[in-house]
Design an enzyme around this catalytic site. Structure first.
Site, short mmCIF file in Angstrom:
data_model
loop_
_atom_site.label_atom_id
_atom_site.label_comp_id
_atom_site.label_asym_id
_atom_site.label_seq_id
_atom_site.Cartn_x
_atom_site.Cartn_y
_atom_site.Cartn_z
CB CYS A 1 -8.70 1.94 -7.99
SG CYS A 1 -10.44 2.28 -7.45
CE LYS B 1 -5.18 -0.91 -1.60
NZ LYS B 1 -4.11 -0.48 -1.16
CB CYS C 1 -14.13 -0.02 -9.80
SG CYS C 1 -13.55 0.23 -7.84
CD GLN D 1 -4.27 7.73 -4.09
OE1 GLN D 1 -5.16 9.14 -3.86
NE2 GLN D 1 -3.42 7.37 -3.05
CB SER D 2 -11.93 7.53 -2.09
OG SER D 2 -11.29 7.95 -1.20
CG ASP E 1 -1.45 1.21 1.27
OD1 ASP E 1 -2.61 1.77 0.32
OD2 ASP E 1 -1.29 1.40 2.77
NE ARG E 2 0.16 7.86 -2.37
CZ ARG E 2 -0.50 8.41 -3.00
NH1 ARG E 2 -0.21 8.30 -4.10
NH2 ARG E 2 -1.19 9.24 -2.29
CG ASP E 3 -1.74 7.87 0.66
OD1 ASP E 3 -0.71 8.02 -0.08
OD2 ASP E 3 -3.01 8.42 0.69
CE1 TYR F 1 -9.82 10.82 -0.06
CE2 TYR F 1 -9.80 12.23 2.17
CZ TYR F 1 -10.11 11.15 1.38
OH TYR F 1 -11.71 10.38 2.40
CG ASP G 1 -1.93 1.83 6.19
OD1 ASP G 1 -2.89 1.90 5.15
OD2 ASP G 1 -2.53 3.20 6.91
#
Ligand SMILES: [Mg+2]
Ligand SMILES: [Zn+2]
Length: 194
Positions: free
Chosen positions: A92, A111, A107, A55-56, A11-13, A22, A136
């Site tokens: 995403c 994840k 979609c 990335q909602s 995961d990134r963030d 965001y 996380d």
């Protein structure tokens, strides 16, 4: 392409960079402690490194896909400079309750759904059954489990301490106090052909 490579899906963030909620400004990208070292160790052990990120904020109208790409480019540059290049990066932009019609969708890529893993497997020749997930949130663990990976590691940065209760009933997932511990735990599992 033959799918015989093993990978670690990060995961990134909140996992590799500070979670700034965001994030749309590339200057806000800050690598978390141990991120480059962990990725270097895993690369030396023969893993490809793939980053998969929900990335909602795009669907919520808080940023554009260009913003996401710019942040990802900055992140990849920092990792490269630290001697820990990333092999694949996927995101995403969707969210069912979003305010931007083009992205307000239930979609198949957000994840814990698995389209990002399948895309990476196809693009990079990855055997998902030989791969691991690191993140996380419980969704990161379920993503790995749903994609048929070997195990998942929940780091206690980002939302990790809030989410740890959610993985209690999930044998697939294990807590890791730090990214250094993630690299150690993966090395241990590989040594016993886990
Ligand atoms: Mg996260
Ligand atoms: Zn999506």
């Amino acid at each position: 392409m033959k799918r015989d490579k093993k990978a670690v899906f990060f995961d990134r963030d909140g996992t590799l960079i500070e979670d700034r909620h965001y994030l749309k400004d590339p200057d806000g990208v800050t690598l978390l402690a141990g991120a480059a070292e962990c990725v270097r160790a895993l690369r030396e052990a023969g893993f490809l490194i793939v980053v998969v990120s929900n990335q909602s904020g795009v669907a919520r109208g808080m940023m554009t896909e260009d913003d996401v790409r710019r942040v990802n480019e900055r992140f990849c540059a920092l990792m490269r400079e630290a001697g820990a290049p990333v092999d694949g990066m996927y995101y995403c932009p969707h969210f069912p309750g979003g305010s931007v019609p083009a992205y307000a969708a239930d979609c198949a890529c957000r994840k814990p759904k698995t389209v990002m893993a399948e895309a990476a497997a196809r693009d990079l020749g990855i055997d998902l059954c030989a791969s691991y997930a690191v993140g996380d949130k419980a969704a990161d663990m379920l993503f790995g489990a749903n994609a048929g990976m070997k195990a998942g590691f929940l780091v206690l940065t980002g939302y990790g301490t809030d989410e740890r209760g959610k993985i209690a009933g999930l044998p697939f997932a294990e807590e890791a106090a730090s990214l250094a511990e993630v690299a150690e735990k993966i090395a241990e599992r590989e040594a016993r052909r886990g």
